[in-house]
Design a protein around this motif. Structure first.
Motif, PDB file in Angstrom:
ATOM      1  N   ILE A   2      -4.562  -8.646  39.642  1.00  0.00           N
ATOM      2  CA  ILE A   2      -5.798  -9.183  40.222  1.00  0.00           C
ATOM      3  C   ILE A   2      -5.527 -10.535  40.875  1.00  0.00           C
ATOM      4  CG2 ILE A   2      -8.165  -9.891  39.727  1.00  0.00           C
ATOM      5  CD1 ILE A   2      -7.618  -6.888  39.411  1.00  0.00           C
ATOM      6  N   ILE A  56     -13.414  -6.710  44.096  1.00  0.00           N
ATOM      7  CA  ILE A  56     -12.595  -6.578  42.882  1.00  0.00           C
ATOM      8  C   ILE A  56     -13.444  -6.131  41.701  1.00  0.00           C
ATOM      9  CG2 ILE A  56     -11.200  -7.862  41.210  1.00  0.00           C
ATOM     10  CD1 ILE A  56     -10.129  -9.521  43.514  1.00  0.00           C
ATOM     11  N   ASN A  57     -14.673  -6.634  41.625  1.00  0.00           N
ATOM     12  CA  ASN A  57     -15.554  -6.245  40.521  1.00  0.00           C
ATOM     13  C   ASN A  57     -15.865  -4.748  40.517  1.00  0.00           C
ATOM     14  OD1 ASN A  57     -15.906  -8.686  39.124  1.00  0.00           O
ATOM     15  ND2 ASN A  57     -17.403  -9.400  40.603  1.00  0.00           N
ATOM     16  N   THR A  72     -14.220 -11.198  45.514  1.00  0.00           N
ATOM     17  CA  THR A  72     -14.558 -10.936  44.110  1.00  0.00           C
ATOM     18  C   THR A  72     -15.540  -9.780  43.968  1.00  0.00           C
ATOM     19  OG1 THR A  72     -16.319 -12.615  44.187  1.00  0.00           O
ATOM     20  CG2 THR A  72     -14.159 -13.312  43.376  1.00  0.00           C
ATOM     21  N   VAL A 125      -6.095  -0.149  36.556  1.00  0.00           N
ATOM     22  CA  VAL A 125      -7.195  -0.500  35.652  1.00  0.00           C
ATOM     23  C   VAL A 125      -7.735   0.713  34.899  1.00  0.00           C
ATOM     24  CG1 VAL A 125      -7.931  -2.543  36.947  1.00  0.00           C
ATOM     25  CG2 VAL A 125      -8.839  -0.286  37.564  1.00  0.00           C
ATOM     26  N   LEU A 127     -10.004  -8.827  34.809  1.00  0.00           N
ATOM     27  CA  LEU A 127     -10.626  -9.008  36.117  1.00  0.00           C
ATOM     28  C   LEU A 127     -11.065 -10.459  36.307  1.00  0.00           C
ATOM     29  CD1 LEU A 127     -12.834  -5.772  36.529  1.00  0.00           C
ATOM     30  CD2 LEU A 127     -10.543  -6.221  37.414  1.00  0.00           C
ATOM     31  N   GLN A 156      -2.774  -6.211  33.729  1.00  0.00           N
ATOM     32  CA  GLN A 156      -3.672  -6.092  34.880  1.00  0.00           C
ATOM     33  C   GLN A 156      -3.944  -7.454  35.517  1.00  0.00           C
ATOM     34  OE1 GLN A 156      -4.284  -2.820  35.582  1.00  0.00           O
ATOM     35  NE2 GLN A 156      -3.102  -2.586  33.693  1.00  0.00           N
ATOM     36  N   THR A 157      -3.849  -8.521  34.718  1.00  0.00           N
ATOM     37  CA  THR A 157      -4.253  -9.843  35.194  1.00  0.00           C
ATOM     38  C   THR A 157      -3.446 -10.332  36.394  1.00  0.00           C
ATOM     39  OG1 THR A 157      -4.738 -10.298  32.874  1.00  0.00           O
ATOM     40  CG2 THR A 157      -4.930 -12.128  34.399  1.00  0.00           C
ATOM     41  N   CYS A 185     -13.761  -2.576  40.631  1.00  0.00           N
ATOM     42  CA  CYS A 185     -12.710  -1.917  39.828  1.00  0.00           C
ATOM     43  C   CYS A 185     -13.258  -1.406  38.505  1.00  0.00           C
ATOM     44  CB  CYS A 185     -11.565  -2.893  39.567  1.00  0.00           C
ATOM     45  SG  CYS A 185     -10.591  -3.317  41.025  1.00  0.00           S
TER      46      CYS A 185
END
Length: 240
Positions: A151, A172-173, A169, A198, A72, A147-148, A175
């Motif tokens: 994101i 996204i956090n 962000t 994720v 993430l 996963q990178t 997740c």
């Protein structure tokens, strides 16, 4: 091509060193691992003493979430780099250099994957509160690394500039809650979180000794690549 991607990575490192926020994005998961190593045993002792609560039984999910923070944060880090380069018009410069736009894409997706893979093993070695077999962890590390770019592409396609990126962000956090929801609740509807990539590396780590460990890995890879395909075209259009 690989030499040019490597040179691009060196340039990124020079830019990262200038911004404390970007440095924290890279080192944050390692700091969390250190905090887990120091704080979790003491917290478990206090909860056992005053509440008779066995907090140690939940150490694995906590370490799993720390590991999930790695893709993430690294993904968001490279997402910010792309947004910054797009704002400054540097993407056009890369398209006419020997690196080419294809090399730029490789650098922006493969380099963060490699960083996530390495940092994941470092976290496993640092945390020290749960026993994780290093060889069995390799598939989990691969899935975490995958996963990178997801994101990174979400950041660069949904945000038009760094200001929008900062707002994104926060979303996204969230997740991090996806595997936690499945861990806390038992309702069958909760299994819809399996649609999110994720979910799978955390589930694999929790069920590392189960008979369906490799099935989870294959499903996780398929779900992740499905998201990759869905985001890829939008990502390429954004950097044109």
């Amino acid at each position: 091509m690989l030499n040019r991607v490597f040179l691009l990575a060196l340039t990124d490192w020079k830019n990262i060193k200038r911004d404390p926020l970007l440095i924290f994005s890279m080192l944050g998961p390692l700091l969390l691992a250190v905090l887990a190593r120091i704080g979790l045993p003491e917290l478990d002792r206090l909860l056992n003493q005053y509440m008779s609560f066995n907090f140690q039984a939940h150490f694995l999910i906590i370490i799993s979430l720390v590991l999930l923070m790695t893709p993430l944060m690294i993904g968001m880090l490279f997402g910010f780099i792309i947004l910054d380069e797009r704002d400054e018009g540097i993407l056009l410069y890369y398209s006419i250099t020997p690196l080419t736009k294809v090399g730029y894409l490789y650098g922006r997706l493969l380099v963060p994957m490699g960083l996530t893979f390495i940092l994941s093993f470092m976290i496993v070695l640092i945390q020290g509160v749960v026993q994780i077999d290093v060889f069995s962890f390799v598939p989990v590390a691969i899935l975490l690394a995958l996963q990178t770019p997801i994101i990174t592409m979400i950041m660069s396609t949904l945000a038009s500039n760094k200001v929008e990126g900062l707002a994104l962000t926060k979303v996204i956090n969230l997740c991090i809650l996806v595997p936690l929801i499945d861990y806390v609740f038992t309702n069958p509807m909760v299994k819809l979180v399996m649609l999110f990539p994720v979910y799978w590396p955390v589930s694999m780590l929790i069920n590392m000794n189960s008979s369906y460990y490799w099935y989870q890995f294959l499903i996780g890879v398929m779900v992740t690549f499905l998201w990759f395909i869905l985001l890829k075209n939008k990502f390429q259009k954004k950097i044109e």
